[in-house]
Write a protein that holds these residues in place. Structure first.
Motif, PDB file in Angstrom:
ATOM      1  N   UNK A  83       0.836  -1.203   0.000  1.00  0.00           N
ATOM      2  CA  UNK A  83       0.000   0.000   0.000  1.00  0.00           C
ATOM      3  C   UNK A  83       0.871   1.254   0.000  1.00  0.00           C
ATOM      4  N   UNK A  84       1.890   1.268   0.845  1.00  0.00           N
ATOM      5  CA  UNK A  84       2.762   2.444   0.934  1.00  0.00           C
ATOM      6  C   UNK A  84       3.520   2.643  -0.380  1.00  0.00           C
ATOM      7  N   UNK A  85       4.059   1.570  -0.903  1.00  0.00           N
ATOM      8  CA  UNK A  85       4.871   1.674  -2.115  1.00  0.00           C
ATOM      9  C   UNK A  85       4.071   2.133  -3.324  1.00  0.00           C
ATOM     10  N   UNK A 113       7.672  12.142   1.367  1.00  0.00           N
ATOM     11  CA  UNK A 113       7.828  12.326   2.799  1.00  0.00           C
ATOM     12  C   UNK A 113       6.894  11.433   3.588  1.00  0.00           C
ATOM     13  N   UNK A 114       5.650  11.333   3.114  1.00  0.00           N
ATOM     14  CA  UNK A 114       4.687  10.443   3.767  1.00  0.00           C
ATOM     15  C   UNK A 114       5.120   8.984   3.632  1.00  0.00           C
ATOM     16  N   UNK A 115       5.632   8.638   2.455  1.00  0.00           N
ATOM     17  CA  UNK A 115       6.111   7.272   2.258  1.00  0.00           C
ATOM     18  C   UNK A 115       7.183   6.920   3.275  1.00  0.00           C
ATOM     19  N   UNK A 116       8.154   7.793   3.425  1.00  0.00           N
ATOM     20  CA  UNK A 116       9.259   7.509   4.330  1.00  0.00           C
ATOM     21  C   UNK A 116       8.763   7.384   5.768  1.00  0.00           C
ATOM     22  N   UNK A 117       7.900   8.290   6.186  1.00  0.00           N
ATOM     23  CA  UNK A 117       7.388   8.253   7.560  1.00  0.00           C
ATOM     24  C   UNK A 117       6.611   6.965   7.818  1.00  0.00           C
ATOM     25  N   UNK A 118       5.791   6.561   6.846  1.00  0.00           N
ATOM     26  CA  UNK A 118       5.004   5.348   7.025  1.00  0.00           C
ATOM     27  C   UNK A 118       5.879   4.092   6.969  1.00  0.00           C
ATOM     28  N   UNK A 119       6.901   4.117   6.134  1.00  0.00           N
ATOM     29  CA  UNK A 119       7.822   2.987   6.072  1.00  0.00           C
ATOM     30  C   UNK A 119       8.610   2.856   7.372  1.00  0.00           C
ATOM     31  N   UNK A 120       8.994   3.992   7.942  1.00  0.00           N
ATOM     32  CA  UNK A 120       9.732   3.959   9.208  1.00  0.00           C
ATOM     33  C   UNK A 120       8.878   3.313  10.302  1.00  0.00           C
ATOM     34  N   UNK A 177      13.111  -0.630   1.191  1.00  0.00           N
ATOM     35  CA  UNK A 177      12.242   0.404   0.639  1.00  0.00           C
ATOM     36  C   UNK A 177      12.453   1.727   1.354  1.00  0.00           C
ATOM     37  N   UNK A 178      12.684   1.654   2.654  1.00  0.00           N
ATOM     38  CA  UNK A 178      12.962   2.864   3.421  1.00  0.00           C
ATOM     39  C   UNK A 178      14.237   3.525   2.906  1.00  0.00           C
ATOM     40  N   UNK A 179      15.238   2.723   2.579  1.00  0.00           N
ATOM     41  CA  UNK A 179      16.485   3.269   2.028  1.00  0.00           C
ATOM     42  C   UNK A 179      16.230   4.007   0.725  1.00  0.00           C
ATOM     43  N   UNK A 180      15.340   3.449  -0.109  1.00  0.00           N
ATOM     44  CA  UNK A 180      15.041   4.076  -1.400  1.00  0.00           C
ATOM     45  C   UNK A 180      14.388   5.442  -1.240  1.00  0.00           C
ATOM     46  N   UNK A 181      13.680   5.649  -0.128  1.00  0.00           N
ATOM     47  CA  UNK A 181      12.965   6.910   0.077  1.00  0.00           C
ATOM     48  C   UNK A 181      13.701   7.866   1.016  1.00  0.00           C
ATOM     49  N   UNK A 182      14.820   7.429   1.590  1.00  0.00           N
ATOM     50  CA  UNK A 182      15.527   8.234   2.596  1.00  0.00           C
ATOM     51  C   UNK A 182      16.347   9.345   1.947  1.00  0.00           C
ATOM     52  N   UNK A 183      16.820  10.256   2.776  1.00  0.00           N
ATOM     53  CA  UNK A 183      17.758  11.267   2.313  1.00  0.00           C
ATOM     54  C   UNK A 183      19.057  10.595   1.900  1.00  0.00           C
TER      55      UNK A 183
END
Length: 222
Positions: free
Chosen positions: A43-45, A52-59, A88-94
């Motif tokens: 769902x998140x992906x 930003x929402x993706x990263x927060x939800x993945x975290x 996936x979190x790595x893909x969306x991180x800074x």
């Protein structure tokens, strides 16, 4: 980290997580909790558009996955999904956090492989393979084309008709310039049987496969 290094990570890390494969174990309670992580990841992906929402939800999901791992020590399946979510979190991180998260994902997946290298019908091997070809090699990162190919072929041997196994091997082949072989594996991916238990992932991955075929068609016409 140099500007060149961060640029390489930005280019190579996106769209890294695999989604694994979902197969029942001998523990229905664990399977249900792993499936919840699985479906929430999808769902998140595929449905959350804001990065930003993706990263927060993945975290948040990574913390939930870690709790499932703690509840079922010594089981590969929860570790697989903790590794996938962390990827996936790595893909969306800074850019400053990408390589650290990718390294954490690799370490988690290696723990899963040590427990059961055949877990999730090749999902562990496939997830490691994706990491090894998406992350830059030395001196920027731990990437390795040789390890990537070995893991991806092992995953294909276990799940030769699988959507993910064929999709990611095609992606790897495209990264090596073997477009003709990539096209063949994408065709096999799209012939995979639909997974009614994971509709968001199934639709999302098939859309990615069709987009990749479209890219190959455009390149062939140039």
């Amino acid at each position: 980290m140099s500007r060149f290094s961060t640029l390489c990570l930005c280019l190579l890390l996106p769209v890294m997580a695999t989604g694994g494969t979902a197969h029942a174990s001998n523990n229905p309670q664990m399977d249900a909790q792993v499936m919840r992580i699985n479906n929430e990841w999808a769902r998140i992906k595929y449905q959350v558009r804001d990065k930003g929402d993706q990263y927060a939800q993945l975290d948040k999901l990574a913390q939930q996955a870690a709790a499932v791992v703690a509840k079922y020590p010594g089981r590969a399946e929860p570790l697989l999904w903790q590794g996938i979510v962390t990827s996936e979190e790595a893909a969306q991180a800074s850019v400053f956090r990408q390589l650290g998260l990718a390294s954490s994902a690799r370490d988690i997946l290696e723990k899963a492989r040590a427990i059961d290298p055949r877990a999730a019908n090749g999902g562990v091997a496939m997830s490691l393979g994706v990491l090894y070809y998406k992350v830059p090699g030395f001196p920027l990162g731990f990437g390795s084309a040789g390890k990537a190919q070995s893991y991806l072929k092992a995953a294909l041997a276990q799940d030769p008709d699988g959507l993910d196994a064929n999709f990611f091997y095609a992606d790897y082949l495209m990264s090596k310039g073997d477009d003709a072989s990539a096209r063949a594996y994408l065709a096999r991916a799209l012939k995979a049987a639909p997974d009614a238990n994971r509709p968001i992932w199934d639709a999302g991955r098939r859309a990615e496969a069709r987009a990749m075929l479209g890219k190959l068609d455009r390149q062939a016409r140039r």
